[in-house]
Structure formats: structure tokens, C-alpha cells
Design a protein around this motif. Sequence first.
Motif, PDB file in Angstrom:
ATOM      1  N   ASN A  33       0.833  -1.203   0.000  1.00 62.89           N
ATOM      2  CA  ASN A  33       0.000   0.000   0.000  1.00 62.89           C
ATOM      3  C   ASN A  33       0.868   1.253   0.000  1.00 62.89           C
ATOM      4  O   ASN A  33       1.756   1.395   0.849  1.00 62.89           O
ATOM      5  CB  ASN A  33      -0.907   0.027   1.238  1.00 62.89           C
ATOM      6  N   SER A  59      -2.368  -1.364  -3.743  1.00 61.34           N
ATOM      7  CA  SER A  59      -3.174  -0.180  -3.449  1.00 61.34           C
ATOM      8  C   SER A  59      -2.327   1.073  -3.629  1.00 61.34           C
ATOM      9  O   SER A  59      -1.250   1.188  -3.047  1.00 61.34           O
ATOM     10  CB  SER A  59      -3.721  -0.251  -2.018  1.00 61.34           C
ATOM     11  N   HIS A  85      -6.516  -1.425  -6.099  1.00 66.42           N
ATOM     12  CA  HIS A  85      -7.160  -0.215  -5.596  1.00 66.42           C
ATOM     13  C   HIS A  85      -6.378   1.014  -6.041  1.00 66.42           C
ATOM     14  O   HIS A  85      -5.176   1.105  -5.791  1.00 66.42           O
ATOM     15  CB  HIS A  85      -7.236  -0.240  -4.070  1.00 66.42           C
TER      16      HIS A  85
END
Length: 282
Positions: A33, A59, A85
Motif C-alpha cells: 500500500n 493499493s 485499488h
Amino acid sequence: MGPTLRELSSWSVSSIDDEGLFEIVHGCHLLENLDLFQCPRITNKSLLDIAKNCLNLNSLSINDCSYIGNESLKIMGEYCLNLKHVGLKNCPLIGDQGIVDLFYLIGHVLSRVKLMELNINDIFLDIISHYGTAVTHLSLADRQRVEQRGFWVLGNNHRLQKLEALLISAYYGVNNLGLRVICKGCPNLKLICIQKRRVLSDYGLVACVKALVSLQSIQLEECHLITQARLYGILLNCKSNLMAMNLSGCISVTDISVSKLVERHGEPLKSLIVDGCRYVLT
């Protein structure tokens, strides 16, 4: 940073540049992320380095980064094949080409997409409708350059069958026809949120809820042209699995409307918001 780093957030760090960011993530091959917010010295070079070194990235959020542009999205699409994402907001160098490249390369993987305050036109909706077959959550907000045709195409291709949640805020092109086509083309929508569309009338919303058999949550914020009579129509056509409703700022909502809503959907209903509704007194 250690090689086991999986999440990195850089918020309002004006001093960090490409070299500094690379020093942080170099060797962090497990990074999943990445969140960059107000990093004015970060450019496409950083994203190239990260993409090549962090193949597990799934992400990516880029917010208020003035020097990150289309090239970064293409790079991510080429190297980060597990990217699911993506959130992009207020990045002036990101436009249609970046969105086109990203979805063309990994549209079959992307599931949650948020595009807000970007310099994009109708073409990006064409691309999402063709290549975004894995998208389950789509948020679009705050641009006046997207016309009605883009939203018509988004629903008319019937390829967003996995779409479960749709948020549209302040888009000029969203009108009754566009909303109706989207809802018919995306029958598995469970949540639909329309914000700040004062030209959107009750006709389109009634057609919307009729088409959505799986609808669980409907949010209509500052949609002022919804009349009292049609609000009843919306409530009558909502299926029994409706669990949440937000009518914030809708001036037609009254005590009677709320009573009817609770009467019809009281048992499954978990959340009801009527903030800013001037005629709701109880």
C-alpha cells in the motif's frame, strides 16, 4: 526501512523528493500500500522506481501531487500487475491518457477506483466501460468536462457486471437518462450515491431503483428536484432489502416521508440520515 515494510503513507511532507522516497522504499519488495498526499517534489521518476521494486503493490493513492502525471499510471500498469485499488485526486498532470493506459493494461484486475478532480473528458468513461470488468467500487467527483454521452456509454456497454457501489458527485453529465442507463447496465449495484446534482429529478431516480433489484443503500445528497410525490415512488420501488438511506439536504423530504420510509423498510433499515432537511421536525 526494513524489507518487511508493507504500507507507506507520506502526508504533507514538502521536503521529501524522488531520491528521498526511493531511499525509503528501496529493498522493500513486499510493499503493498502506497499513499502520497501533498508531496509537491515527488515526480514520475519516483513512481517508476517504486513500480520496478515493489511488484506486490495492490493499493495506490495519489492526492494533491502536482508533478505526478500520466506516465506514472502507465508505469504502474506495466509493472504492478496485482494493483487492485487506485485513488487519484487533484493531480493536474493526470488526464485521459493516464486513465486509458492504466485500464488498458490492468483493467481486468482493478476493483476499487476513485477519480476526483482530474482533467479528464468523456473518453475515460469509455475506457472504464470496456476494460474495467473487475471494478466493484467506482467513485467519480467534481469535474464539468464530462458530458451526458460518457455516462450513457458507461452503462450501455453492459460490461460492468461486477459493479456494486457507485458514487457520483457534482458531475455535469449525470442526468435522468444517464442514470437510468447506468442502472440498467449495472444490475448488481448495491450502493448508489448521487451528490450535488440539482438538475437530477425524481423521474430518473424512480427508474433507477426499479432497475436495481440488489439495492441495499441509496444516498441522495442535495438532490433538490426530488418532489414529495416521487419520493413516495422511490420508496415504493425500493426492494425489501434496503438497509441504508441518506437524504441529506433534500428539501422535499418531510416528516411524512420519513414515516413512510420507516413504515415500509423499518425492519431491515439500519441507517437513516436526514441532515439538512428543513421539513423534518421529528
